[in-house]
Design an enzyme around this catalytic site. Structure first.
Site, mmCIF file in Angstrom:
data_model
loop_
_atom_site.group_PDB
_atom_site.id
_atom_site.type_symbol
_atom_site.label_atom_id
_atom_site.label_comp_id
_atom_site.label_asym_id
_atom_site.label_seq_id
_atom_site.Cartn_x
_atom_site.Cartn_y
_atom_site.Cartn_z
ATOM 1 N N LYS A 64 0.845 -1.204 0.000
ATOM 2 C CA LYS A 64 0.000 0.000 0.000
ATOM 3 C C LYS A 64 0.878 1.250 0.000
ATOM 4 O O LYS A 64 2.100 1.166 0.178
ATOM 5 C CB LYS A 64 -0.908 -0.020 1.229
ATOM 6 C CG LYS A 64 -0.160 0.112 2.542
ATOM 7 C CD LYS A 64 -1.084 -0.092 3.739
ATOM 8 C CE LYS A 64 -0.318 0.037 5.036
ATOM 9 N NZ LYS A 64 -1.131 -0.342 6.202
ATOM 10 N N ARG A 167 -10.981 0.796 14.049
ATOM 11 C CA ARG A 167 -10.935 1.253 12.655
ATOM 12 C C ARG A 167 -11.864 0.329 11.869
ATOM 13 O O ARG A 167 -13.033 0.217 12.224
ATOM 14 C CB ARG A 167 -9.478 1.242 12.172
ATOM 15 C CG ARG A 167 -9.211 2.164 11.004
ATOM 16 C CD ARG A 167 -7.728 2.208 10.636
ATOM 17 N NE ARG A 167 -7.257 0.984 9.985
ATOM 18 C CZ ARG A 167 -5.997 0.786 9.575
ATOM 19 N NH1 ARG A 167 -5.092 1.725 9.742
ATOM 20 N NH2 ARG A 167 -5.638 -0.338 8.989
ATOM 21 N N TYR A 308 15.249 31.394 2.284
ATOM 22 C CA TYR A 308 14.130 32.265 2.650
ATOM 23 C C TYR A 308 14.177 32.639 4.123
ATOM 24 O O TYR A 308 14.481 31.808 4.973
ATOM 25 C CB TYR A 308 12.801 31.557 2.389
ATOM 26 C CG TYR A 308 12.481 31.338 0.931
ATOM 27 C CD1 TYR A 308 12.617 32.365 0.002
ATOM 28 C CD2 TYR A 308 12.024 30.104 0.501
ATOM 29 C CE1 TYR A 308 12.314 32.158 -1.338
ATOM 30 C CE2 TYR A 308 11.710 29.884 -0.831
ATOM 31 C CZ TYR A 308 11.858 30.909 -1.743
ATOM 32 O OH TYR A 308 11.554 30.702 -3.054
ATOM 33 N N MET A 356 10.631 24.718 -1.677
ATOM 34 C CA MET A 356 9.751 23.826 -2.442
ATOM 35 C C MET A 356 10.551 22.875 -3.330
ATOM 36 O O MET A 356 10.289 21.677 -3.377
ATOM 37 C CB MET A 356 8.770 24.641 -3.293
ATOM 38 C CG MET A 356 7.711 23.788 -3.957
ATOM 39 S SD MET A 356 6.640 24.725 -5.063
ATOM 40 C CE MET A 356 5.806 25.814 -3.930
HETATM 41 C C1 LIG Z 1 -0.377 -1.201 7.043
HETATM 42 C C2 LIG Z 1 -0.952 -2.479 7.450
HETATM 43 C C3 LIG Z 1 -0.122 -3.599 7.637
HETATM 44 C C4 LIG Z 1 1.391 -3.518 7.588
HETATM 45 O O1 LIG Z 1 1.886 -2.833 8.702
HETATM 46 P P1 LIG Z 1 3.457 -2.661 8.951
HETATM 47 O O2 LIG Z 1 3.571 -2.116 10.323
HETATM 48 O O3 LIG Z 1 3.921 -1.686 7.919
HETATM 49 O O4 LIG Z 1 4.075 -3.980 8.757
HETATM 50 C C5 LIG Z 1 -0.726 -4.810 7.900
HETATM 51 N N1 LIG Z 1 -2.081 -4.912 8.000
HETATM 52 C C6 LIG Z 1 -2.896 -3.849 7.819
HETATM 53 C C7 LIG Z 1 -4.367 -4.023 7.951
HETATM 54 C C8 LIG Z 1 -2.371 -2.598 7.562
HETATM 55 O O5 LIG Z 1 -3.181 -1.543 7.413
#
Ligand SMILES: *Cc1c(COP(=O)(O)O)cnc(C)c1O
Length: 416
Positions: A64, A167, A308, A356
């Site tokens: 992700k 969550r 800056y 930037m």
């Molecule tokens: C991001 C995430 C992971 C991985 O977490 P890390 O700490 O980066 O290994 C695993 N499971 C879920 C549901 C996540 O959102």
């Protein structure tokens, strides 16, 4: 000293990410180490072999956040052959894995989309054999849509149980009443897995809360299995990097390794706990380095201001390098006045404010003339290292945020 691979990327042995064409003369680039990635996966496999009790668990990679900023497109071909399952957030990324596999004639891996999915997207995932996480009651709407699509096979689903993160997922109060729609749509939803996510494994060295989450997971799982009586026992998974390393009980059937796949420890606490739990500290190798060529190197006379706001003034004649990197690229402005980069294996302080598209560093002692230099913003140079943890610390954040915010526009090159 100049380590190998510190030239401009066109000079090193690189495989281009696919867009073709040359590099802009002045742009920073990310180097992704294929050997570090392999090492990290092998470390988790070895850990499993040593402490896994002989079970054949699945090694999963979390891609992700643009593969934690490393680049989804560049990382996918490297990660795919090494692991058993791929975890993503968006349906688009799930479908991109299938397209990649088709293009290269590869056997499909298990792929799980963990983020939100609209009913029409669920249809596309079912057709491609991509698994989906069912995490809330909005999924009721997907049942009729999937039925109307007259699928050859049901959507493979993993039910998320909220065991205390607050969550995604069904809380224990919601199971089985609010998961009943899955039983009503057996033709559309095939239960193949159950998962949860820890809230606190990284921030502590004692895992009381995590153990309570495990208890809740077992309870929720039992209720789901009773309600849905799946043909095969569902795949159970809850461990991200930290729990995979320090909470062997949490490993179940699959590991969902994110940050540590890329060679970073989830936190200092995890490192401490790993030493205690595993006896010796495993080595993780950071996959990423971030480098650039200077835009200009020049002398400023004593008394000159830099950047800056005139926040820095040279107390003596100073040889500066202007680097073509700024907060647009993901180099945090908050590190102004705190960070250093590496040039020729030496630390060079960042002078004044990060801008930037530019930052300015003091190279008075790092180089002997005004020829262009290669700067390392993240990674090794000679005996020195700038870690993602260090830069994140200067920016008052965590390395997860730092790396995922590296600009998607940056050139990524894979090196051995
Ligand atoms: C991001 C995430 C992971 C991985 O977490 P890390 O700490 O980066 O290994 C695993 N499971 C879920 C549901 C996540 O959102």
């Amino acid at each position: 000293m100049r380590a190998a691979g510190h030239g401009r990327p066109s000079e090193v042995n690189v495989e281009h990410g696919g867009t073709g064409g040359g590099f802009p003369a002045h742009a920073s680039w990310l180097e992704l180490s294929a050997s570090a990635l392999r090492h990290n996966v092998e470390m988790f496999r070895a850990l499993e072999a040593a402490t896994g009790g002989g079970l054949r668990r699945m090694m999963g990679a979390v891609l992700k956040g643009n593969a934690y900023g490393h680049g989804f497109r560049e990382m996918l071909p490297r990660v795919h052959p090494l692991v058993d399952v791929l975890y993503l957030i968006t349906p688009q990324d799930g479908l991109a894995v299938r397209a990649f596999e088709r293009e290269h004639g590869l056997a499909p891996r298990q792929v799980l989309v963990m983020g939100a999915i609209a009913p029409e997207e669920a249809v596309a995932l079912a057709r491609e054999g991509v698994d989906a996480v069912v995490a809330d009651t909005s999924w009721r709407e997907a049942g009729p849509v999937l039925r109307a699509a007259r699928l050859e096979r049901p959507l493979r689903v993993h039910v998320h149980i909220d065991t205390g993160l607050g969550r995604e997922g069904f809380t224990l109060e919601q199971i089985p009443r609010e998961t009943a729609f899955l039983a009503e749509h057996r033709e559309e939803f095939e239960l193949v897995g159950a998962l949860s996510h820890f809230s606190n494994t990284e921030d502590v060295t004692e895992q009381e809360y995590a153990l309570a989450q495990l208890e809740a997971f077992e309870t929720g799982l039992h209720r789901l299995v009773t309600q849905l009586s799946p043909a095969k026992p569902p795949q159970r998974h809850i461990a991200a990097s930290a729990a995979s390393l320090v909470l062997p009980r949490a490993r179940y059937d699959a590991l969902r390794v994110g940050i540590s796949l890329y060679g970073l420890w989830p936190s200092p606490e995890t490192r401490l706990s790993a030493r205690l739990v595993l006896g010796e500290l495993p080595t993780l190798k950071p996959v990423l380095a971030w480098r650039c060529m200077s835009q200009v190197v020049k002398w400023l006379p004593a008394g000159s201001y830099v950047g800056y706001g005139c926040t820095y003034r040279c107390s003596e004649p100073t040889r500066i390098a202007v680097l073509p990197v700024g907060y647009f690229d993901g180099y945090p402005r908050l590190v102004s006045g705190k960070a250093h980069v590496l040039v020729n294996g030496r630390r060079c302080p960042v002078l004044g404010r990060v801008m930037m598209n530019h930052l300015i560093v003091d190279v008075t002692r790092a180089t002997g003339d005004e020829r262009p230099v290669t700067a390392t913003l993240l990674g090794h140079d000679g005996d020195e290292t700038v870690s993602a943890e260090a830069v994140a610390g200067w920016a008052q954040t965590i390395h997860y945020e730092l790396v995922t915010r590296l600009g998607a526009h940056l050139k990524r090159v894979v090196v051995e």
